[in-house]
Design a protein around this motif. Structure first.
Motif, PDB file in Angstrom:
ATOM      1  N   LEU A 128      19.367  -4.887  -1.998  1.00  0.00           N
ATOM      2  CA  LEU A 128      18.673  -4.745  -3.281  1.00  0.00           C
ATOM      3  C   LEU A 128      19.375  -3.647  -4.069  1.00  0.00           C
ATOM      4  O   LEU A 128      19.959  -2.727  -3.492  1.00  0.00           O
ATOM      5  CB  LEU A 128      17.201  -4.369  -3.074  1.00  0.00           C
ATOM      6  N   PRO A 129      19.315  -3.706  -5.399  1.00  0.00           N
ATOM      7  CA  PRO A 129      19.918  -2.634  -6.204  1.00  0.00           C
ATOM      8  C   PRO A 129      19.221  -1.301  -5.943  1.00  0.00           C
ATOM      9  O   PRO A 129      18.034  -1.244  -5.625  1.00  0.00           O
ATOM     10  CB  PRO A 129      19.682  -3.106  -7.640  1.00  0.00           C
ATOM     11  N   ALA A 130      19.982  -0.228  -6.098  1.00  0.00           N
ATOM     12  CA  ALA A 130      19.437   1.111  -5.849  1.00  0.00           C
ATOM     13  C   ALA A 130      18.307   1.457  -6.809  1.00  0.00           C
ATOM     14  O   ALA A 130      17.461   2.302  -6.495  1.00  0.00           O
ATOM     15  CB  ALA A 130      20.545   2.148  -5.938  1.00  0.00           C
ATOM     16  N   ASP A 131      18.285   0.818  -8.001  1.00  0.00           N
ATOM     17  CA  ASP A 131      17.225   1.122  -8.970  1.00  0.00           C
ATOM     18  C   ASP A 131      16.071   0.124  -8.918  1.00  0.00           C
ATOM     19  O   ASP A 131      15.173   0.154  -9.767  1.00  0.00           O
ATOM     20  CB  ASP A 131      17.795   1.183 -10.387  1.00  0.00           C
ATOM     21  N   ASP A 132      16.067  -0.755  -7.921  1.00  0.00           N
ATOM     22  CA  ASP A 132      14.936  -1.656  -7.729  1.00  0.00           C
ATOM     23  C   ASP A 132      13.696  -0.814  -7.410  1.00  0.00           C
ATOM     24  O   ASP A 132      13.759   0.118  -6.610  1.00  0.00           O
ATOM     25  CB  ASP A 132      15.239  -2.621  -6.574  1.00  0.00           C
ATOM     26  N   PRO A 133      12.544  -1.113  -8.017  1.00  0.00           N
ATOM     27  CA  PRO A 133      11.330  -0.308  -7.749  1.00  0.00           C
ATOM     28  C   PRO A 133      10.974  -0.214  -6.277  1.00  0.00           C
ATOM     29  O   PRO A 133      10.457   0.809  -5.820  1.00  0.00           O
ATOM     30  CB  PRO A 133      10.254  -1.048  -8.546  1.00  0.00           C
ATOM     31  N   ARG A 134      11.257  -1.267  -5.515  1.00  0.00           N
ATOM     32  CA  ARG A 134      10.958  -1.235  -4.082  1.00  0.00           C
ATOM     33  C   ARG A 134      11.872  -0.254  -3.350  1.00  0.00           C
ATOM     34  O   ARG A 134      11.451   0.397  -2.384  1.00  0.00           O
ATOM     35  CB  ARG A 134      11.087  -2.643  -3.491  1.00  0.00           C
ATOM     36  N   VAL A 135      13.118  -0.160  -3.793  1.00  0.00           N
ATOM     37  CA  VAL A 135      14.045   0.811  -3.202  1.00  0.00           C
ATOM     38  C   VAL A 135      13.644   2.230  -3.595  1.00  0.00           C
ATOM     39  O   VAL A 135      13.639   3.138  -2.762  1.00  0.00           O
ATOM     40  CB  VAL A 135      15.495   0.505  -3.633  1.00  0.00           C
ATOM     41  N   ILE A 136      13.302   2.404  -4.860  1.00  0.00           N
ATOM     42  CA  ILE A 136      12.876   3.736  -5.322  1.00  0.00           C
ATOM     43  C   ILE A 136      11.651   4.195  -4.535  1.00  0.00           C
ATOM     44  O   ILE A 136      11.569   5.348  -4.094  1.00  0.00           O
ATOM     45  CB  ILE A 136      12.584   3.704  -6.829  1.00  0.00           C
TER      46      ILE A 136
ATOM     47  N   THR B 180      10.828   3.222  -1.532  1.00  0.00           N
ATOM     48  CA  THR B 180      11.241   3.473  -0.143  1.00  0.00           C
ATOM     49  C   THR B 180      11.912   4.832  -0.009  1.00  0.00           C
ATOM     50  O   THR B 180      11.655   5.572   0.947  1.00  0.00           O
ATOM     51  CB  THR B 180      12.185   2.357   0.336  1.00  0.00           C
ATOM     52  N   VAL B 181      12.763   5.182  -0.965  1.00  0.00           N
ATOM     53  CA  VAL B 181      13.413   6.490  -0.930  1.00  0.00           C
ATOM     54  C   VAL B 181      12.368   7.607  -1.013  1.00  0.00           C
ATOM     55  O   VAL B 181      12.445   8.603  -0.275  1.00  0.00           O
ATOM     56  CB  VAL B 181      14.449   6.621  -2.065  1.00  0.00           C
ATOM     57  N   LYS B 182      11.373   7.420  -1.876  1.00  0.00           N
ATOM     58  CA  LYS B 182      10.305   8.421  -1.983  1.00  0.00           C
ATOM     59  C   LYS B 182       9.542   8.559  -0.663  1.00  0.00           C
ATOM     60  O   LYS B 182       9.194   9.663  -0.237  1.00  0.00           O
ATOM     61  CB  LYS B 182       9.337   8.047  -3.107  1.00  0.00           C
ATOM     62  N   ALA B 183       9.286   7.440  -0.011  1.00  0.00           N
ATOM     63  CA  ALA B 183       8.571   7.478   1.263  1.00  0.00           C
ATOM     64  C   ALA B 183       9.404   8.161   2.344  1.00  0.00           C
ATOM     65  O   ALA B 183       8.873   8.936   3.157  1.00  0.00           O
ATOM     66  CB  ALA B 183       8.201   6.056   1.691  1.00  0.00           C
ATOM     67  N   VAL B 184      10.686   7.874   2.366  1.00  0.00           N
ATOM     68  CA  VAL B 184      11.580   8.535   3.326  1.00  0.00           C
ATOM     69  C   VAL B 184      11.583  10.044   3.095  1.00  0.00           C
ATOM     70  O   VAL B 184      11.478  10.838   4.037  1.00  0.00           O
ATOM     71  CB  VAL B 184      13.005   7.955   3.223  1.00  0.00           C
ATOM     72  N   GLU B 185      11.700  10.440   1.841  1.00  0.00           N
ATOM     73  CA  GLU B 185      11.695  11.870   1.522  1.00  0.00           C
ATOM     74  C   GLU B 185      10.382  12.526   1.939  1.00  0.00           C
ATOM     75  O   GLU B 185      10.362  13.630   2.500  1.00  0.00           O
ATOM     76  CB  GLU B 185      11.917  12.068   0.022  1.00  0.00           C
TER      77      GLU B 185
ATOM     78  N   ASP C 260       0.834  -1.206   0.000  1.00  0.00           N
ATOM     79  CA  ASP C 260       0.000   0.000   0.000  1.00  0.00           C
ATOM     80  C   ASP C 260       0.868   1.255   0.000  1.00  0.00           C
ATOM     81  O   ASP C 260       0.562   2.230  -0.692  1.00  0.00           O
ATOM     82  CB  ASP C 260      -0.921   0.017   1.224  1.00  0.00           C
ATOM     83  N   LEU C 261       1.930   1.229   0.793  1.00  0.00           N
ATOM     84  CA  LEU C 261       2.842   2.378   0.862  1.00  0.00           C
ATOM     85  C   LEU C 261       3.840   2.374  -0.287  1.00  0.00           C
ATOM     86  O   LEU C 261       4.438   3.406  -0.594  1.00  0.00           O
ATOM     87  CB  LEU C 261       3.602   2.371   2.195  1.00  0.00           C
ATOM     88  N   GLY C 262       4.025   1.204  -0.910  1.00  0.00           N
ATOM     89  CA  GLY C 262       5.062   1.087  -1.939  1.00  0.00           C
ATOM     90  C   GLY C 262       6.449   1.244  -1.365  1.00  0.00           C
ATOM     91  O   GLY C 262       7.371   1.716  -2.033  1.00  0.00           O
ATOM     92  N   SER C 263       6.625   0.811  -0.114  1.00  0.00           N
ATOM     93  CA  SER C 263       7.880   1.046   0.603  1.00  0.00           C
ATOM     94  C   SER C 263       8.118  -0.054   1.624  1.00  0.00           C
ATOM     95  O   SER C 263       7.174  -0.683   2.128  1.00  0.00           O
ATOM     96  CB  SER C 263       7.815   2.399   1.325  1.00  0.00           C
TER      97      SER C 263
END
Length: 609
Positions: free
Chosen positions: A474-482, A484-489, A448-451
């Motif tokens: 996980l690679p930095a360009d993995d959609p789950r990482v992307i 997570t970074v958006k959620a952190v921001e 739901d959060l995508g993170s």
């Protein structure tokens, strides 16, 4: 009134340290070690808890300060209508005595000075017996402790203070030498002040001179390196997290901890910072301390130890100290040493692998230690723990802890494969690593959060999730990482800096409220580098560097609303982040890329500056 945290500077001798305020007051000093009881504790109370001030008597004096280039020698300049003079503060490396030297040098005209010397042993509680010898030397004794103050300035006792006034004119020098020692030993010989100054300057310049260019950030990297060296306990190689205890994470709040100990969690990033800059002697000393400290049964491994690897860090509260700006309780010792924190096993395994990759000779106990730890961890990784943030609200299945358990098995498998003589052990470790990886991806990712989330089943975002790409999970360009970074921001950014997590939404056993956690913001910049977002990383890094005080020091946290530093100071973790992020930005292959490459994950290439 105690100065703001950012108004302090550090001096030290690689065994202990003092904090000197902008107005020339030493408000914190522990002899003979970083973790010894403070003799000056005004930082956490009032001047009556001990301080030593030397300053111009003119309250309108203009004050400026700096470190002598590439050293830990502090120069505070007082400019009055009558003249200019500089106070030079430094601590020589030890040659059998423990000295702190203050030298007032007249530069122009004449300046009137005063000094107020207030010794209170035992963290500001014990008033010593003070005597004055025929030559004017002052001796303060209480139980086992003794301080000796030698100066040509006439000093007098008044209301349990030792005070004096003097004038310095252009070309004149007025020395003050403070020496600590056991009260049962003979009085030590006084040092040659000029020789001590010359030798101290040479030591620091030689150390800083080994630092290679890091582009536009060379100067701030050097200052951070000098700070890390100053926080190193040279007899053992241990590095304290900070020189202080109980500087608050929120003014007036209870999040006040003793950081004068050595954390295993700092191991990998410290090794990388030292090795990447060519400081192999310091890296080796830190690894040797690490290997001695963790010797023993793996289930007894602690998250932190004393300077020599001591394990008993009993936490207690000195009730007579009012706390920094009323922030109580003041804590001595750290009960978190008794917590179970799963991530430290991954940090140790990663440190061993990074040390080998960086060129350090393989430690003779690496193989045996790896096997013993993995045997324990194969079962222990299923347990909840208190996590990287050492929460006091109960153990949970923290995502970061599980990721670091994966790191432990992954690195052990890689090291075993490279040795070529333990294929069965390597296969077993990789099998457990794969099991943990599947467990984290299934239970810690919220669709739901995508993170990824802070702990299994929660909806909380945590800055430690940035370690997922940084350790190569996980690679930095993995959609789950992307995602997570958006959620952190989106959820943790406050005026350009990251919170660890939102304390209003998490029960960590303490009242809510704290500043932005600086090392987390450095991690975000590192992830930007891995994702190829070089400009975002550079802008964020410059914003962080802009938080350094006028002499280049960083605390643990920052309050962007009040625009002031928070937490213990100076903070090793913040300065390690500053170094490693600079290297990530300035070089094609920085520490972040090297750590990821160790996992076999692809890395986005950044342009060098």
């Amino acid at each position: 009134m105690t100065s703001r945290i950012e108004d302090y500077a550090l001096i030290g001798d690689c065994e202990t340290a003092a904090l000197v305020s902008r107005d020339g007051s030493i408000d914190w000093l522990c002899f003979p070690r970083f973790d010894s009881p403070a003799s000056f504790a005004a930082l956490l109370g009032t001047p009556e808890n001990g301080r030593w001030r030397i300053a111009a008597t003119d309250r309108k004096a203009r004050i400026s300060r700096r470190y002598r280039p590439d050293t830990l020698i502090l120069e505070t300049t007082f400019e009055t209508e009558g003249g200019v003079a500089t106070l030079i503060d430094f601590m020589p490396l030890r040659d059998g005595t423990n000295d702190l030297i203050r030298l007032v040098v007249g530069q122009k005209g004449s300046v009137d000075f005063s000094t107020d010397f207030v010794v209170r042993f035992d963290y500001g509680r014990t008033v010593p017996w003070v005597t004055r010898a025929d030559d004017g030397t002052i001796t303060a004794v209480a139980g086992p402790d003794r301080l000796i103050l030698s100066t040509p300035v006439p000093l007098e006792g008044e209301d349990l203070h030792t005070a004096g006034a003097f004038k310095v004119s252009a070309g004149e020098q007025v020395p003050f030498v403070l020496t600590y020692g056991p009260s049962t030993t003979p009085l030590p010989a006084q040092p040659d002040v000029q020789a001590a100054l010359t030798n101290t300057e040479s030591f620091w310049r030689d150390f800083a001179g080994r630092c290679p260019s890091v582009g536009a950030w060379t100067d701030v990297v050097k200052r951070s390196l000098i700070t890390l060296k100053a926080l190193t306990y040279m007899p053992t190689g241990g590095i304290v997290a900070a020189a202080t205890t109980s500087l608050p994470e929120q003014i007036g709040g209870p999040r006040n901890w003793d950081y004068r100990y050595c954390w295993l969690r700092d191991a990998t990033m410290t090794l990388q910072a030292f090795m990447k800059l060519g400081y192999y002697e310091e890296a080796s000393a830190w690894r040797e301390w690490l290997m001695r400290a963790i010797a023993g049964a793996p289930e007894q491994m602690q998250i932190m130890y004393g300077l020599s690897g001591e394990r008993n860090l009993l936490e207690w509260e000195p009730h007579w100290l009012a706390g920094y700006e009323g922030s109580r309780p003041v804590r001595i010792g750290n009960a978190a040493a008794e917590q179970f924190q799963l991530d430290v096993y991954g940090e140790v395994a990663d440190a061993m692998m990074q040390a080998a990759a960086g060129g350090l000779a393989r430690h003779p106990r690496t193989r045996a230690l790896s096997e013993v730890i993995m045997n324990f961890l194969e079962t222990a990784w299923h347990r909840p723990d208190e996590g990287i943030w050492e929460v006091r609200g109960g153990a949970q299945h923290f995502t970061h802890s599980k990721v670091m358990a994966w790191v432990a098995f992954h690195r052990a498998a890689n090291m075993a494969l490279k040795s070529g003589d333990r294929p069965a052990f390597a296969e077993r470790c990789q099998r457990v690593a794969d099991e943990i990886h599947e467990d984290v991806c299934r239970r810690a990712f919220d669709t739901d959060l995508g993170s990824f989330v802070q702990s299994y089943g929660s909806k909380t975002i945590d800055a430690s999730l940035l370690q997922i790409p940084l350790v190569g999970f996980l690679p930095a360009d993995d959609p789950r990482v992307i995602g997570t970074v958006k959620a952190v921001e989106a959820m943790l950014m406050r005026d350009g800096f990251l919170l660890r997590y939102n304390t209003d939404h998490v029960d960590d056993g303490l009242p809510p409220g704290e500043g932005a956690f600086l090392v987390c913001t450095f991690w975000l910049a590192d992830v930007y580098v891995l994702q190829g977002r070089e400009e975002d990383a550079r802008r964020l890094y410059e914003r962080l560097v802009g938080l350094c005080n006028d002499v280049g020091l960083l605390s643990e946290e920052y309050d962007p609303i009040a625009e002031r530093m928070l937490g213990n100071f100076p903070q090793a973790f913040s300065h390690i982040g500053l170094i490693n992020t600079a290297l990530n930005l300035a070089r094609h292959t920085g520490p972040a890329e090297e750590r990821v490459e160790a996992s076999g994950q692809p890395v986005a290439q950044a342009d060098a500056v």
